[in-house]
Write an enzyme that holds these catalytic residues in place. Sequence first.
Site, short mmCIF file in Angstrom:
data_model
loop_
_atom_site.label_atom_id
_atom_site.label_comp_id
_atom_site.label_asym_id
_atom_site.label_seq_id
_atom_site.Cartn_x
_atom_site.Cartn_y
_atom_site.Cartn_z
N ARG A 108 -5.82 0.30 -6.14
CA ARG A 108 -4.52 0.87 -5.76
C ARG A 108 -4.05 1.90 -6.78
O ARG A 108 -3.26 2.79 -6.49
CB ARG A 108 -3.45 -0.22 -5.68
CG ARG A 108 -3.65 -1.24 -4.57
CD ARG A 108 -2.39 -2.11 -4.48
NE ARG A 108 -2.61 -3.33 -3.72
CZ ARG A 108 -2.52 -3.43 -2.40
NH1 ARG A 108 -2.25 -2.37 -1.67
NH2 ARG A 108 -2.70 -4.59 -1.81
N PHE B 279 -13.78 2.96 4.66
CA PHE B 279 -12.75 2.14 4.03
C PHE B 279 -12.25 2.89 2.79
O PHE B 279 -12.91 2.94 1.76
CB PHE B 279 -13.27 0.75 3.66
CG PHE B 279 -12.13 -0.19 3.48
CD1 PHE B 279 -11.57 -0.85 4.57
CD2 PHE B 279 -11.57 -0.38 2.22
CE1 PHE B 279 -10.46 -1.67 4.40
CE2 PHE B 279 -10.47 -1.20 2.06
CZ PHE B 279 -9.92 -1.85 3.15
N GLY C 165 0.79 -1.24 0.00
CA GLY C 165 0.00 0.00 0.00
C GLY C 165 0.81 1.28 0.00
O GLY C 165 0.33 2.33 -0.42
N ASP D 1 -4.64 2.34 10.99
CA ASP D 1 -6.06 2.12 11.27
C ASP D 1 -6.18 1.72 12.75
O ASP D 1 -6.22 2.57 13.63
CB ASP D 1 -6.53 1.03 10.30
CG ASP D 1 -8.02 0.78 10.30
OD1 ASP D 1 -8.74 1.53 10.96
OD2 ASP D 1 -8.47 -0.17 9.67
N ASP E 231 -5.93 -0.42 -1.16
CA ASP E 231 -6.80 -1.31 -1.94
C ASP E 231 -8.05 -1.73 -1.16
O ASP E 231 -8.09 -1.66 0.07
CB ASP E 231 -6.03 -2.59 -2.30
CG ASP E 231 -5.84 -3.50 -1.08
OD1 ASP E 231 -5.27 -3.02 -0.08
OD2 ASP E 231 -6.28 -4.66 -1.12
N GLU F 281 4.28 4.04 5.85
CA GLU F 281 3.07 3.22 5.89
C GLU F 281 1.95 3.92 5.13
O GLU F 281 1.91 5.15 5.07
CB GLU F 281 2.72 3.00 7.38
CG GLU F 281 1.40 2.34 7.70
CD GLU F 281 1.30 0.90 7.22
OE1 GLU F 281 1.53 0.67 6.03
OE2 GLU F 281 0.91 0.03 8.03
N ASP F 282 1.03 3.14 4.53
CA ASP F 282 -0.07 3.77 3.79
C ASP F 282 -1.09 4.39 4.74
O ASP F 282 -1.48 5.53 4.59
CB ASP F 282 -0.73 2.76 2.83
CG ASP F 282 -1.21 1.47 3.50
OD1 ASP F 282 -0.99 1.29 4.73
OD2 ASP F 282 -1.82 0.63 2.81
P1 IMP Z 1 -3.96 -1.53 11.12
O1 IMP Z 1 -5.39 -1.83 11.47
O2 IMP Z 1 -3.52 -0.18 11.65
O3 IMP Z 1 -3.06 -2.66 11.59
O4 IMP Z 1 -3.88 -1.44 9.55
C1 IMP Z 1 -3.24 -2.43 8.81
C2 IMP Z 1 -3.36 -2.28 7.34
O5 IMP Z 1 -4.72 -2.48 6.95
C3 IMP Z 1 -2.94 -0.98 6.70
O6 IMP Z 1 -1.55 -0.87 6.48
C4 IMP Z 1 -3.68 -1.07 5.36
O7 IMP Z 1 -2.92 -1.83 4.44
C5 IMP Z 1 -4.95 -1.81 5.75
N1 IMP Z 1 -6.05 -0.85 5.95
C6 IMP Z 1 -6.57 -0.38 7.09
N2 IMP Z 1 -7.56 0.48 6.87
C7 IMP Z 1 -7.69 0.56 5.51
C8 IMP Z 1 -8.55 1.32 4.63
O8 IMP Z 1 -9.41 2.12 5.02
N3 IMP Z 1 -8.34 1.12 3.29
C9 IMP Z 1 -7.41 0.27 2.79
N4 IMP Z 1 -6.59 -0.43 3.58
C10 IMP Z 1 -6.72 -0.28 4.92
#
Ligand code: IMP
Length: 171
Positions: A160, A147, A42, A97, A154, A93-94
């Site tokens: 993407r 989302f 991402g 969340d 993605d 990082e992208d």
């Molecule tokens: P975490 O919940 O902070 O561990 O997020 C992990 C990963 O989930 C991120 O690096 C993204 O690749 C993916 N992710 C979380 N939220 C979104 C979203 O809204 N759109 C797309 N990918 C997401």
Amino acid sequence: MKLATGILFTEKQIRQRVEELAHQIDADYRGKPLILCAILKGSIPFLADLMRRLTGDVRLALLEMKSQVDGVHANILFTSTMDLSGQHVLIVEDIVDTGITLDYLIKHLEVERTPASIRVAAFLDKPEARKLDVPVHYRGFTVPDKFVVGYGLDWQERYRNLPYITWVESE
Ligand code: IMP
């Protein structure tokens, strides 16, 4: 799910913001070699735009992670072998969340790779979804609890390639 018709951040807004972040990172790391540690897939557009605007001594390490479906664990699928010991590392990082992925990675790097410092550059931050308290030193934009897709992010591996940020919604 279908793609929303609205746009959260346009190409122009993204370009301007990434430029601002690069200036800030350049200033903070002046005279210090930096290793960008980018999380695939991402972060690819963000990484490519950001790194081309950095002017210092920059190297690149890549890693791929998996956020587990149980919503509690993350793991590392592969990582560059570059020696990070004693180096200044900036995780790219992208989106942050829940914070689970980043929390796992920071702890792993601290213990296994012993860098001199670790900071985080996240293109997007979704604070409403946060479960673990993780540091975000450089933040592109804050997004609502939707989302979001585009600019590397993605939904089921799609979207993407969009040059802007939008979101998907239930039909
Ligand atoms: P975490 O919940 O902070 O561990 O997020 C992990 C990963 O989930 C991120 O690096 C993204 O690749 C993916 N992710 C979380 N939220 C979104 C979203 O809204 N759109 C797309 N990918 C997401």
